[in-house]
Structure formats: structure tokens, C-alpha cells
Design a protein around this motif. Structure first.
Motif, PDB file in Angstrom:
ATOM      1  N   SER A 120      33.602  36.190  44.106  1.00 54.63           N
ATOM      2  CA  SER A 120      34.572  35.220  44.603  1.00 54.63           C
ATOM      3  C   SER A 120      35.983  35.782  44.477  1.00 54.63           C
ATOM      4  O   SER A 120      36.447  36.068  43.374  1.00 54.63           O
ATOM      5  CB  SER A 120      34.456  33.902  43.813  1.00 54.63           C
ATOM      6  OG  SER A 120      35.518  33.027  44.147  1.00 54.63           O
ATOM      7  N   ASP A 121      36.658  35.920  45.603  1.00 50.33           N
ATOM      8  CA  ASP A 121      38.040  36.406  45.594  1.00 50.33           C
ATOM      9  C   ASP A 121      38.977  35.404  44.913  1.00 50.33           C
ATOM     10  O   ASP A 121      39.955  35.800  44.276  1.00 50.33           O
ATOM     11  CB  ASP A 121      38.519  36.665  47.024  1.00 50.33           C
ATOM     12  CG  ASP A 121      37.823  37.858  47.659  1.00 50.33           C
ATOM     13  OD1 ASP A 121      37.361  38.749  46.904  1.00 50.33           O
ATOM     14  OD2 ASP A 121      37.727  37.894  48.900  1.00 50.33           O
ATOM     15  N   ARG A 122      38.685  34.117  45.036  1.00 52.50           N
ATOM     16  CA  ARG A 122      39.538  33.104  44.423  1.00 52.50           C
ATOM     17  C   ARG A 122      39.460  33.186  42.898  1.00 52.50           C
ATOM     18  O   ARG A 122      40.483  33.168  42.212  1.00 52.50           O
ATOM     19  CB  ARG A 122      39.115  31.711  44.894  1.00 52.50           C
ATOM     20  CG  ARG A 122      39.928  30.581  44.282  1.00 52.50           C
ATOM     21  CD  ARG A 122      39.552  29.244  44.877  1.00 52.50           C
ATOM     22  NE  ARG A 122      39.843  29.204  46.314  1.00 52.50           N
ATOM     23  CZ  ARG A 122      39.586  28.146  47.092  1.00 52.50           C
ATOM     24  NH1 ARG A 122      39.023  27.065  46.554  1.00 52.50           N
ATOM     25  NH2 ARG A 122      39.884  28.183  48.375  1.00 52.50           N
TER      26      ARG A 122
END
Length: 283
Positions: A120-122
């Protein structure tokens, strides 16, 4: 001179926040401390319950299994023998028990968080600055909140060591997951792999060398932090070093420092050999 009218201190707000945490979650802190103390007692009993010569044999056999090199096999056993020769065996096992519990806690939390960062980039964007701050913060600062919540002793040492040592394994797990070839992942998806199967059968195994390198770095940082934790009455080899410094006893400090170096060398060499063993079949 900086204008005094622009002075603003966050220290009082931090202290108020810590006080609020302690008042609100005191039962949870007590339960955590009790569980950590129980785990530490069991690990230390295991390390001290096995005869010293058995541990030397185990380390020697493990070194041979990983290296198949005569010098690299005999050296760890000889180095461990010097710890007992200096009369520091039980103290070294006490230090090693704190390191083991701290590393287990770091792995139990750091590896899943690293996997979450990898997919997950977030989550990666949220945790990256946090890890940056954790790694740049002076190590002794971690002793302050740990000591406030858990008083003196080995439990605050475990907490402070855990906070200090968790970033490497979390970062390298994230890196390993992100470095898995996109082509391999696409092929697995094309064959019908579910997201869980993709992680379990493809991403995690291929990221294992990077994860093991993170385990190595976390263990090294935990071992260095345990020495600093002697300032909160954690005992072990760190206390020997601290007493030697206070009394300007160079010989005692050398022996305690030597024991710490021996533990670091053995752990580092064995873990590095494990990483090489994992990588070689895949190359």
C-alpha cells in the motif's frame, strides 16, 4: 539572539500527553509489563538451563551447517568459550534474553507493518517519515517514556530496545516486497493466484533475503541498545560496562565489551550465512 517573543515549547504538551496516557491506560501497561516479564523469565531460564558446553556445541554445529568452513565453524565456539572464561556467561545470557525478547517483539510487529507498507502506497507514505524520525532520534531518548510507563528494570529496556530496533526490519520487509518482479507477480495472477496466495507463495518467499537482512540489522541494533539500557537498571553486560566506566576500570570494561562484541559477531555471521543460504538456491 533569537527573539524571546517567538519562543514556543512543546515539552509541556508532550508531558501532559504522557501523563494522560499513563492515567488512562495504566492497567494495559501493567498487563503488558507482566507478560513481558513472564516471557523474559522463561527465555532467560531456557538460556541458563542449558549447560554452557551444549550451547557452544549447538553454535558450532549451526555454523558448520551454514558455512561448511572449518575456520568459520570453530571460531564462534572459541569466542563463546572466552565469555565463560571471563566469568560473564550468566550475565551474557541475561543480555541475550533481553535481545531475544526485543527482537521477537520487533519481528511480530515490524514484519506485518513492512508487508502492509509494501502493498500500500498510502501506508508507506504514512510510516516512512515515522521511521525516519525513529532512526534519527537519539537512542537514549527512548528510555524516558519507557521508564515513565514501566518504571526501572528489564521491561522498560525491552520497550526502548523494541522501539529503537524495529525500523530496519520494517524498512527492509517493505523493500523486499516492492522489489519482487512485476512479471513474476503477473504470471502468478494469470494462473489464478488470489491476493493471499500471491503474498504467501510469491512475494513473501522472494522477499525473504531482504527480510532476513532486516532481522540481522534489527538484532544488531537491539544488542547495541541493550548496553544503553543499563541506565534504567536493565542489568546484563551493559551494567558491567557502566560500572567499569564509573570506576574507570579499564580491564573490567574490556572484558564486558569483548563479550558484547563476541555476541554481535556470532549473531551477525550466522544470520548473514542464513541469508546467503536462502539466496543461493534462488540464484
Amino acid at each position: 539572539m533569537f527573539p524571546p517573543q517567538f519562543n514556543f515549547h512543546v515539552g509541556p504538551y508532550v508531558n501532559d500527553f504522557i501523563d494522560w496516557l499513563y492515567r488512562t491506560f495504566s492497567p494495559a501497561f501493567d498487563a503488558f509489563a507482566s507478560s513481558m516479564r513472564s516471557l523474559l523469565i522463561n527465555v532467560e531460564a531456557l538460556l541458563l538451563g542449558v549447560p554452557w558446553w551444549v550451547w557452544i556445541i549447538i553454535v558450532t554445529l549451526l555454523a558448520w551447517r551454514l558455512t561448511h568452513n572449518v575456520i568459520k565453524t570453530l571460531l564462534p565456539g572459541l569466542l563463546m568459550f572466552t565469555i565463560g572464561m571471563f566469568g560473564l556467561w550468566s550475565i551474557a545470557m541475561e543480555t541475550l534474553s533481553i535481545v531475544m525478547v526485543s527482537v521477537l517483539l520487533s519481528l511480530a510487529i515490524g514484519v506485518p507493518l513492512g508487508i502492509a507498507m509494501g502493498i500500500s502506497d498510502r501506508i508507506n507514505a504514512i510510516f516512512t517519515p515515522v521511521l525516519d524520525a525513529m532512526q534519527t532520534m537519539p537512542s537514549m531518548v527512548y528510555l524516558i517514556p519507557a521508564m515513565m510507563f514501566f518504571d526501572l528494570g528489564k521491561v522498560p529496556a525491552i520497550v526502548a530496545t523494541f522501539i529503537y530496533a524495529i525500523p530496519p526490519v520494517q524498512r527492509l520487509t517493505n523493500l523486499g516486497i516492492r522489489q519482487v518482479s512485476a512479471t513474476i507477480q503477473e504470471a502468478a495472477i494469470a494462473f489464478g493466484a488470489t491476493p493471499w496466495q500471491l503474498m504467501r507463495e510469491v512475494r513473501f518467499p522472494l522477499a525473504m533475503p531482504s527480510i532476513l537482512a532486516g532481522v540481522n540489522q534489527t538484532t544488531m541494533m537491539a544488542l547495541s541498545m541493550v548496553v544503553i539500557c543499563s541506565m534504567v537498571a536493565a542489568g546484563g553486560l551493559g551494567e558491567e560496562v557502566l560500572l567499569a566506566v564509573n570506576r574507570v576500570d579499564v580491564g573490567r570494561g574490556f572484558e564486558a565489551g569483548w563479550a558484547i562484541v563476541v555476541l554481535a559477531i556470532i549473531i551477525d555471521r550466522l544470520s548473514q550465512s542464513a541469508v546467503s543460504k536462502w539466496e543461493s538456491p534462488r540464484n
